[in-house]
Motif scaffolding. Structure first.
Motif, PDB file in Angstrom:
ATOM      1  N   CYS A   6       0.829  -1.096   0.025  1.00 43.99           N
ATOM      2  CA  CYS A   6       0.070  -0.109  -0.140  1.00 43.99           C
ATOM      3  C   CYS A   6       0.783   1.219  -0.013  1.00 43.99           C
ATOM      4  CB  CYS A   6      -1.040  -0.060   1.120  1.00 43.99           C
ATOM      5  SG  CYS A   6      -2.235   1.400   1.188  1.00 43.99           S
ATOM      6  N   ARG A   7       1.898   1.348   0.651  1.00 47.49           N
ATOM      7  CA  ARG A   7       2.763   2.251   0.614  1.00 47.49           C
ATOM      8  C   ARG A   7       3.370   2.807  -0.736  1.00 47.49           C
ATOM      9  NH1 ARG A   7       4.766   0.440   5.921  1.00 47.49           N
ATOM     10  NH2 ARG A   7       6.365  -0.921   4.788  1.00 47.49           N
ATOM     11  N   HIS A   8       3.549   1.846  -1.612  1.00 51.06           N
ATOM     12  CA  HIS A   8       4.007   2.015  -3.049  1.00 51.06           C
ATOM     13  C   HIS A   8       2.954   2.226  -4.013  1.00 51.06           C
ATOM     14  CE1 HIS A   8       8.141   1.378  -1.703  1.00 51.06           C
ATOM     15  NE2 HIS A   8       7.636   0.301  -1.038  1.00 51.06           N
ATOM     16  N   LEU A   9       1.713   2.003  -3.635  1.00 50.90           N
ATOM     17  CA  LEU A   9       0.612   1.969  -4.316  1.00 50.90           C
ATOM     18  C   LEU A   9       0.470   2.824  -5.586  1.00 50.90           C
ATOM     19  CD1 LEU A   9      -1.962   0.361  -4.669  1.00 50.90           C
ATOM     20  CD2 LEU A   9      -3.203   1.939  -3.366  1.00 50.90           C
ATOM     21  N   PHE A  10       0.910   4.309  -5.177  1.00 50.57           N
ATOM     22  CA  PHE A  10       0.738   5.195  -6.445  1.00 50.57           C
ATOM     23  C   PHE A  10       2.100   5.698  -7.070  1.00 50.57           C
ATOM     24  CE2 PHE A  10      -2.830   5.873  -3.672  1.00 50.57           C
ATOM     25  CZ  PHE A  10      -3.664   5.677  -4.462  1.00 50.57           C
ATOM     26  N   GLU A  11       3.317   4.666  -6.844  1.00 46.31           N
ATOM     27  CA  GLU A  11       4.410   5.271  -7.509  1.00 46.31           C
ATOM     28  C   GLU A  11       4.559   4.582  -8.934  1.00 46.31           C
ATOM     29  OE1 GLU A  11       7.632   3.574  -5.123  1.00 46.31           O
ATOM     30  OE2 GLU A  11       6.917   4.238  -3.268  1.00 46.31           O
ATOM     31  N   PRO A  12       4.997   5.656  -9.883  1.00 44.01           N
ATOM     32  CA  PRO A  12       5.059   5.104 -11.270  1.00 44.01           C
ATOM     33  C   PRO A  12       6.017   3.797 -11.183  1.00 44.01           C
ATOM     34  CG  PRO A  12       5.345   7.427 -11.118  1.00 44.01           C
ATOM     35  CD  PRO A  12       5.356   6.693  -9.661  1.00 44.01           C
ATOM     36  N   PHE A  13       5.722   2.747 -12.229  1.00 41.71           N
ATOM     37  CA  PHE A  13       6.464   1.739 -12.455  1.00 41.71           C
ATOM     38  C   PHE A  13       6.794   0.766 -11.383  1.00 41.71           C
ATOM     39  CE2 PHE A  13       7.830   4.902 -15.375  1.00 41.71           C
ATOM     40  CZ  PHE A  13       7.227   4.311 -16.669  1.00 41.71           C
ATOM     41  N   TRP A  14       6.137   0.989 -10.182  1.00 37.27           N
ATOM     42  CA  TRP A  14       6.347   0.057  -8.926  1.00 37.27           C
ATOM     43  C   TRP A  14       5.163  -0.971  -9.238  1.00 37.27           C
ATOM     44  CZ3 TRP A  14       3.493  -2.227  -5.162  1.00 37.27           C
ATOM     45  CH2 TRP A  14       4.260  -2.984  -4.348  1.00 37.27           C
ATOM     46  N   THR A  15       5.077  -2.312  -9.258  1.00 37.04           N
ATOM     47  CA  THR A  15       4.119  -3.297  -9.420  1.00 37.04           C
ATOM     48  C   THR A  15       4.689  -4.571  -8.970  1.00 37.04           C
ATOM     49  OG1 THR A  15       3.132  -4.245 -11.187  1.00 37.04           O
ATOM     50  CG2 THR A  15       5.304  -4.073 -11.540  1.00 37.04           C
ATOM     51  N   THR A  16       3.376  -4.972  -8.514  1.00 39.15           N
ATOM     52  CA  THR A  16       3.575  -6.548  -7.985  1.00 39.15           C
ATOM     53  C   THR A  16       3.500  -7.618  -9.210  1.00 39.15           C
ATOM     54  OG1 THR A  16       1.350  -6.657  -7.521  1.00 39.15           O
ATOM     55  CG2 THR A  16       2.592  -6.077  -5.641  1.00 39.15           C
ATOM     56  N   LYS A  17       3.237  -7.053 -10.396  1.00 39.11           N
ATOM     57  CA  LYS A  17       2.919  -7.866 -11.740  1.00 39.11           C
ATOM     58  C   LYS A  17       4.278  -7.900 -12.348  1.00 39.11           C
ATOM     59  CE  LYS A  17      -1.921  -7.327 -11.616  1.00 39.11           C
ATOM     60  NZ  LYS A  17      -1.900  -7.422 -10.046  1.00 39.11           N
ATOM     61  N   PRO A  18       4.555  -8.723 -13.622  1.00 43.12           N
ATOM     62  CA  PRO A  18       5.552  -9.097 -14.436  1.00 43.12           C
ATOM     63  C   PRO A  18       5.777  -7.683 -14.771  1.00 43.12           C
ATOM     64  CG  PRO A  18       3.683 -10.631 -14.977  1.00 43.12           C
ATOM     65  CD  PRO A  18       3.021  -9.564 -14.014  1.00 43.12           C
ATOM     66  N   ALA A  19       7.153  -7.299 -15.209  1.00 49.17           N
ATOM     67  CA  ALA A  19       7.555  -6.238 -16.159  1.00 49.17           C
ATOM     68  C   ALA A  19       6.875  -5.883 -17.176  1.00 49.17           C
ATOM     69  CB  ALA A  19       9.051  -6.562 -16.527  1.00 49.17           C
ATOM     70  N   GLY A  20       6.827  -4.594 -17.589  1.00 52.85           N
ATOM     71  CA  GLY A  20       5.979  -3.814 -18.568  1.00 52.85           C
ATOM     72  C   GLY A  20       4.649  -3.167 -17.908  1.00 52.85           C
ATOM     73  N   THR A  21       4.387  -3.342 -16.621  1.00 56.12           N
ATOM     74  CA  THR A  21       3.181  -2.688 -16.311  1.00 56.12           C
ATOM     75  C   THR A  21       3.489  -1.822 -14.962  1.00 56.12           C
ATOM     76  OG1 THR A  21       2.802  -4.713 -14.416  1.00 56.12           O
ATOM     77  CG2 THR A  21       1.722  -4.802 -16.645  1.00 56.12           C
ATOM     78  N   GLY A  22       2.414  -1.107 -14.410  1.00 54.77           N
ATOM     79  CA  GLY A  22       2.903  -0.419 -13.387  1.00 54.77           C
ATOM     80  C   GLY A  22       2.253   1.070 -13.457  1.00 54.77           C
ATOM     81  N   LEU A  23       1.987   1.710 -14.495  1.00 56.08           N
ATOM     82  CA  LEU A  23       1.469   3.160 -14.673  1.00 56.08           C
ATOM     83  C   LEU A  23       0.231   3.241 -14.356  1.00 56.08           C
ATOM     84  CD1 LEU A  23       3.527   4.492 -17.668  1.00 56.08           C
ATOM     85  CD2 LEU A  23       3.369   5.355 -15.189  1.00 56.08           C
ATOM     86  N   GLY A  24      -0.824   2.373 -13.951  1.00 55.00           N
ATOM     87  CA  GLY A  24      -2.483   2.479 -13.907  1.00 55.00           C
ATOM     88  C   GLY A  24      -2.736   3.344 -12.838  1.00 55.00           C
ATOM     89  N   LEU A  25      -2.166   3.228 -11.797  1.00 52.10           N
ATOM     90  CA  LEU A  25      -2.792   3.781 -10.465  1.00 52.10           C
ATOM     91  C   LEU A  25      -2.154   5.268 -10.233  1.00 52.10           C
ATOM     92  CD1 LEU A  25      -3.502   1.023  -7.773  1.00 52.10           C
ATOM     93  CD2 LEU A  25      -5.020   2.522  -9.137  1.00 52.10           C
TER      94      LEU A  25
END
Length: 70
Positions: A6-25
């Motif tokens: 939750c602390r990283h939720l809105f950071e660009p490119f931080w994700t728990t998913k595979p590479a190539g995702t992470g800009l949505g939130l």
């Protein structure tokens, strides 16, 4: 979601998913913030997360030339 996630939720490119995702939130956060709103996250460990978008009220309705939906 865990508190650590939750602390990283809105950071660009931080994700728990595979590479190539992470800009949505991060994108949602910037758009909502740019309109004077807020995004709230209520994580439920093992049960998902409730996301709430808070936007300021409009003083005037939509103009004739603005699309109001689908």
């Amino acid at each position: 979601m865990s508190e650590a996630t939750c602390r990283h939720l809105f950071e660009p490119f931080w994700t728990t998913k595979p590479a190539g995702t992470g800009l949505g939130l991060a994108t949602v956060y910037r758009i909502v913030e740019g309109h004077g709103g807020m995004v709230q996250a209520d994580p439920r460990e093992g049960g998902g997360t409730v996301m709430t978008l808070l936007l300021p009220m409009m003083e005037e309705g939509l103009g004739e030339n603005q699309n109001s939906g689908c």
